[in-house]
Enzyme design. Structure first.
Site, PDB file in Angstrom:
ATOM      1  N   GLU A 183       8.451   2.300  14.286  1.00 24.19           N
ATOM      2  CA  GLU A 183       9.226   2.968  13.248  1.00 24.19           C
ATOM      3  C   GLU A 183       9.139   4.463  13.514  1.00 24.19           C
ATOM      4  OE1 GLU A 183       7.515   1.073   9.607  1.00 24.19           O
ATOM      5  OE2 GLU A 183       9.513   0.222   9.475  1.00 24.19           O
TER       6      GLU A 183
ATOM      7  N   ASN B 117       0.803  -1.236   0.000  1.00 29.93           N
ATOM      8  CA  ASN B 117       0.000   0.000   0.000  1.00 29.93           C
ATOM      9  C   ASN B 117       0.830   1.277   0.000  1.00 29.93           C
ATOM     10  OD1 ASN B 117       0.799  -0.550   2.613  1.00 29.93           O
ATOM     11  ND2 ASN B 117      -1.031   0.347   3.521  1.00 29.93           N
TER      12      ASN B 117
ATOM     13  N   CYS C  97      -3.131   0.992   6.776  1.00 28.94           N
ATOM     14  CA  CYS C  97      -3.196   0.094   7.937  1.00 28.94           C
ATOM     15  C   CYS C  97      -3.805   0.754   9.165  1.00 28.94           C
ATOM     16  CB  CYS C  97      -1.800  -0.387   8.261  1.00 28.94           C
ATOM     17  SG  CYS C  97      -0.651   0.977   8.446  1.00 28.94           S
TER      18      CYS C  97
ATOM     19  N   GLU D 218       5.100  -4.160  11.625  1.00 28.63           N
ATOM     20  CA  GLU D 218       4.014  -3.179  11.468  1.00 28.63           C
ATOM     21  C   GLU D 218       2.903  -3.932  10.761  1.00 28.63           C
ATOM     22  OE1 GLU D 218       4.157  -0.336  12.761  1.00 28.63           O
ATOM     23  OE2 GLU D 218       6.278   0.085  13.031  1.00 28.63           O
TER      24      GLU D 218
HETATM   25  P1  NAD Z   1       1.030  -9.435   3.312  1.00 30.77           P
HETATM   26  O1  NAD Z   1       1.160  -9.844   4.729  1.00 30.77           O
HETATM   27  O2  NAD Z   1       0.280 -10.302   2.393  1.00 30.77           O
HETATM   28  O3  NAD Z   1       2.489  -9.268   2.657  1.00 30.77           O
HETATM   29  C1  NAD Z   1       3.446  -8.403   3.206  1.00 30.77           C
HETATM   30  C2  NAD Z   1       4.807  -8.777   2.687  1.00 30.77           C
HETATM   31  O4  NAD Z   1       5.231 -10.008   3.287  1.00 30.77           O
HETATM   32  C3  NAD Z   1       4.891  -9.000   1.177  1.00 30.77           C
HETATM   33  O5  NAD Z   1       6.102  -8.447   0.696  1.00 30.77           O
HETATM   34  C4  NAD Z   1       4.894 -10.509   1.062  1.00 30.77           C
HETATM   35  O6  NAD Z   1       5.512 -10.984  -0.116  1.00 30.77           O
HETATM   36  C5  NAD Z   1       5.688 -10.895   2.272  1.00 30.77           C
HETATM   37  N1  NAD Z   1       5.490 -12.258   2.766  1.00 30.77           N
HETATM   38  C6  NAD Z   1       4.399 -13.043   2.635  1.00 30.77           C
HETATM   39  N2  NAD Z   1       4.592 -14.215   3.255  1.00 30.77           N
HETATM   40  C7  NAD Z   1       5.821 -14.182   3.795  1.00 30.77           C
HETATM   41  C8  NAD Z   1       6.599 -15.096   4.573  1.00 30.77           C
HETATM   42  N3  NAD Z   1       6.126 -16.292   4.931  1.00 30.77           N
HETATM   43  N4  NAD Z   1       7.832 -14.717   4.969  1.00 30.77           N
HETATM   44  C9  NAD Z   1       8.326 -13.504   4.645  1.00 30.77           C
HETATM   45  N5  NAD Z   1       7.643 -12.604   3.906  1.00 30.77           N
HETATM   46  C10 NAD Z   1       6.400 -12.930   3.486  1.00 30.77           C
HETATM   47  O7  NAD Z   1       0.436  -7.964   3.353  1.00 30.77           O
HETATM   48  P2  NAD Z   1      -0.038  -7.057   2.128  1.00 30.77           P
HETATM   49  O8  NAD Z   1      -1.312  -7.658   1.614  1.00 30.77           O
HETATM   50  O9  NAD Z   1       1.090  -6.831   1.208  1.00 30.77           O
HETATM   51  O10 NAD Z   1      -0.342  -5.679   2.848  1.00 30.77           O
HETATM   52  C11 NAD Z   1      -1.522  -5.399   3.502  1.00 30.77           C
HETATM   53  C12 NAD Z   1      -1.353  -5.615   4.995  1.00 30.77           C
HETATM   54  O11 NAD Z   1      -0.265  -4.851   5.475  1.00 30.77           O
HETATM   55  C13 NAD Z   1      -2.553  -5.131   5.777  1.00 30.77           C
HETATM   56  O12 NAD Z   1      -2.849  -6.052   6.804  1.00 30.77           O
HETATM   57  C14 NAD Z   1      -2.089  -3.822   6.375  1.00 30.77           C
HETATM   58  O13 NAD Z   1      -2.744  -3.445   7.545  1.00 30.77           O
HETATM   59  C15 NAD Z   1      -0.651  -4.100   6.611  1.00 30.77           C
HETATM   60  N6  NAD Z   1       0.086  -2.853   6.682  1.00 30.77           N
HETATM   61  C16 NAD Z   1       0.563  -2.431   7.891  1.00 30.77           C
HETATM   62  C17 NAD Z   1       1.233  -1.228   7.993  1.00 30.77           C
HETATM   63  C18 NAD Z   1       1.750  -0.747   9.315  1.00 30.77           C
HETATM   64  O14 NAD Z   1       2.614   0.097   9.323  1.00 30.77           O
HETATM   65  N7  NAD Z   1       1.251  -1.232  10.431  1.00 30.77           N
HETATM   66  C19 NAD Z   1       1.457  -0.460   6.858  1.00 30.77           C
HETATM   67  C20 NAD Z   1       0.989  -0.914   5.637  1.00 30.77           C
HETATM   68  C21 NAD Z   1       0.300  -2.119   5.566  1.00 30.77           C
END
Ligand code: NAD
Length: 471
Positions: free
Chosen positions: A445, A140, A270, A236
């Site tokens: 962060e 995002n 998020c 995060e």
């Molecule tokens: P996601 O968890 O599907 O993926 C996040 C990242 O992790 C991707 O780069 C993915 O390839 C990687 N990944 C997936 N499985 C993994 C594994 N087993 N080991 C290591 N890496 C792995 O999330 P998304 O769909 O890309 O993003 C949306 C989510 O992110 C939402 O839940 C949102 O709330 C959260 N988010 C949080 C923040 C924050 O700062 N708290 C900011 C932005 C997004």
């Protein structure tokens, strides 16, 4: 320090969400590419740790200047990668990344240890870098997430291997180019592309000292468990944050904040305040004004400067969000605005959607939707709303709108959330620590708090006299 061409890994198509067109292809990093990235980071970090903080800072500041000078081009790329409207990406994404580089550049030279006198002897401490840090990004905020992780890591003497989300892989590549142009020595910031398996292979590598993940709670759980050999983890993760509006609040401001906290980036943020608790006395006025302002939101081509809301990032996300809207209707939430697909063109658009009369047990009040879907719940007393706001596994963010500042501070103190706002929402300046409690995260962060997460303390006892051995 340079592009490495290796097409052996699976091709990943980058899709412009406004049209569904493929605009670029990247290749998943093979094990050999991952190994090369980690090895070069390890080598480069040893030298970088010996560079004076002011010199590291100078490079990062130069990178921030390059980002600002190329603001329009970078915003355009971010829009193509994510589908966010250009009016957002021009002010929010890369500019926030530039702030982060500049701020941590300023902070790094001020990070010192302490001296502890012990009579004849003394102890001193050194804040050392951790070594090779891995950053894993969500889709995002691709450029901002990369900058928020790289800036403290590099400023404090670490190297970083960054894996962006496979959905939005371009921003991190741009950051790598910019850092190289700014003079960052080769190997200190490496980007590897790929899906979850590539991320997983980074997390378990013995050369890695730290993992910083931005992603969903299920991924966070997996990475946390896999990182058992890694000492330092920052997460995060997701949220279902409450935004509490008391009777005495400015309705106009509270409506504006609720819209920002649900519709910005088409709701794919998020920390969004997706459970809007409105006190009964102003509920009808709040909903009427919200419906009126929501009807005026301009959907369209994200590259058009007049567009206020773009599409969701992908077809997958579109289906997911439409599913949540259908469930909300089926569970009896009252639709106030939107509630379906929008079609200003061929992309993954959803109308800005508001549901009222949402109850705590409904799915849209419990699960992260990650789309432009606001749930409005009503409440009567302060005590009641605090208990209901906290009734979730998440703890990322929370907001309170009230004219009574004593109440504002009292309520904020009781809300279980890592990042809070009073009479504001979703402002995340680099100066303020950002992160979640409960299932929403580990560590912080931004702000000085980040120093804890990208350094370790070495404690040195200095003996000044004869060694008093008993034998
Ligand atoms: P996601 O968890 O599907 O993926 C996040 C990242 O992790 C991707 O780069 C993915 O390839 C990687 N990944 C997936 N499985 C993994 C594994 N087993 N080991 C290591 N890496 C792995 O999330 P998304 O769909 O890309 O993003 C949306 C989510 O992110 C939402 O839940 C949102 O709330 C959260 N988010 C949080 C923040 C924050 O700062 N708290 C900011 C932005 C997004």
């Amino acid at each position: 320090g340079a592009y490495v061409e290796d097409k052996a890994g699976a091709a990943i198509e980058v899709v412009y969400p406004a049209t569904g067109e493929v605009i670029a292809v990247v290749h998943e990093a093979t094990a050999a590419v991952v190994d090369r990235a980690l090895a070069s980071a390890k080598r480069a970090q040893a030298e970088w740790a010996a560079v004076k903080p002011v010199e590291r800072a100078r490079i990062l500041r130069r990178a921030a200047d390059i980002i600002r000078a190329r603001g329009d081009d970078l915003a355009r790329l971010e829009t193509l990668d994510t589908g966010k409207p250009i009016q957002e990406t021009v002010v929010a994404d890369w500019p926030s990344g530039a702030d982060s580089l500049e701020w941590f550049a300023g902070l790094a030279p001020t990070v010192t240890g302490e001296t502890v006198p012990l009579g004849r002897d003394f102890v001193y401490t050194i804040r050392e870098p951790l070594g090779v840090c891995v950053g894993i990004g969500a889709w995002n905020y691709p450029s901002q997430i990369a900058c928020w992780k790289a800036a403290p890591a590099l400023a404090l003497g670490n190297a970083m291997v960054f894996k962006p989300s496979e959905v939005t892989p371009l921003g991190a590549l741009m950051l790598a180019e910019i850092l190289v142009e700014a003079g960052l020595p080769a190997g200190l910031f490496n980007v590897v592309q790929g899906r979850g398996a590539v991320g997983a292979s980074l997390v378990t590598d013995a050369r890695v000292a730290k993992v910083s993940l931005t992603g969903s709670v299920p991924t966070g759980r997996k990475v946390y468990a896999a990182a058992d050999g890694v000492k330092n983890v920052t997460m995060e993760l997701g949220g279902k944050s409450p935004l509490v509006v008391f009777d005495d609040a400015s309705v106009e401001d509270a409506v504006g904040a609720a819209m920002l906290g649900n519709f910005y980036s088409a709701g794919q943020v998020c920390s969004n305040g997706t459970r809007v608790f409105v006190q009964k006395g102003i509920k009808e006025r709040f909903l009427a004004r919200l419906a009126e302002r929501t009807a005026g939101i301009v959907l369209g081509d994200p590259l058009d400067a007049a567009t206020q809301m773009g599409p969701l990032v992908s077809a997958v996300q579109l289906e997911k969000v439409l599913g949540y809207i259908a469930t909300a209707k089926a569970e009896g939430a009252r639709l106030v605005s939107g509630g379906g697909r929008a079609a200003p063109n061929t992309g993954f658009y959803v109308q800005p959607t508001v549901f009222a009369d949402v109850t705590d047990a409904m799915t849209i009040a419990r699960e992260e939707v990650f789309g432009p879907v606001m749930a409005v719940l009503d409440f009567e007393t302060e005590e009641e709303v605090v208990a209901r706001a906290n009734d979730t596994e998440f703890g990322l963010a929370a907001g309170v709108f009230t004219a009574d500042l004593t109440r504002a501070h009292r309520v904020i103190a009781k809300l279980e959330a890592g990042t809070c706002w009073i009479n504001a929402y979703n402002l995340t300046p680099v100066e303020g620590p950002f992160g979640g409690s409960k299932m929403s995260g580990v560590g912080r962060e931004n702000g000085r708090a980040a120093v804890e997460h990208y350094t370790q303390v070495k404690s040195v006892y200095v003996g000044m006299g004869p060694v008093d051995a008993p034998y």
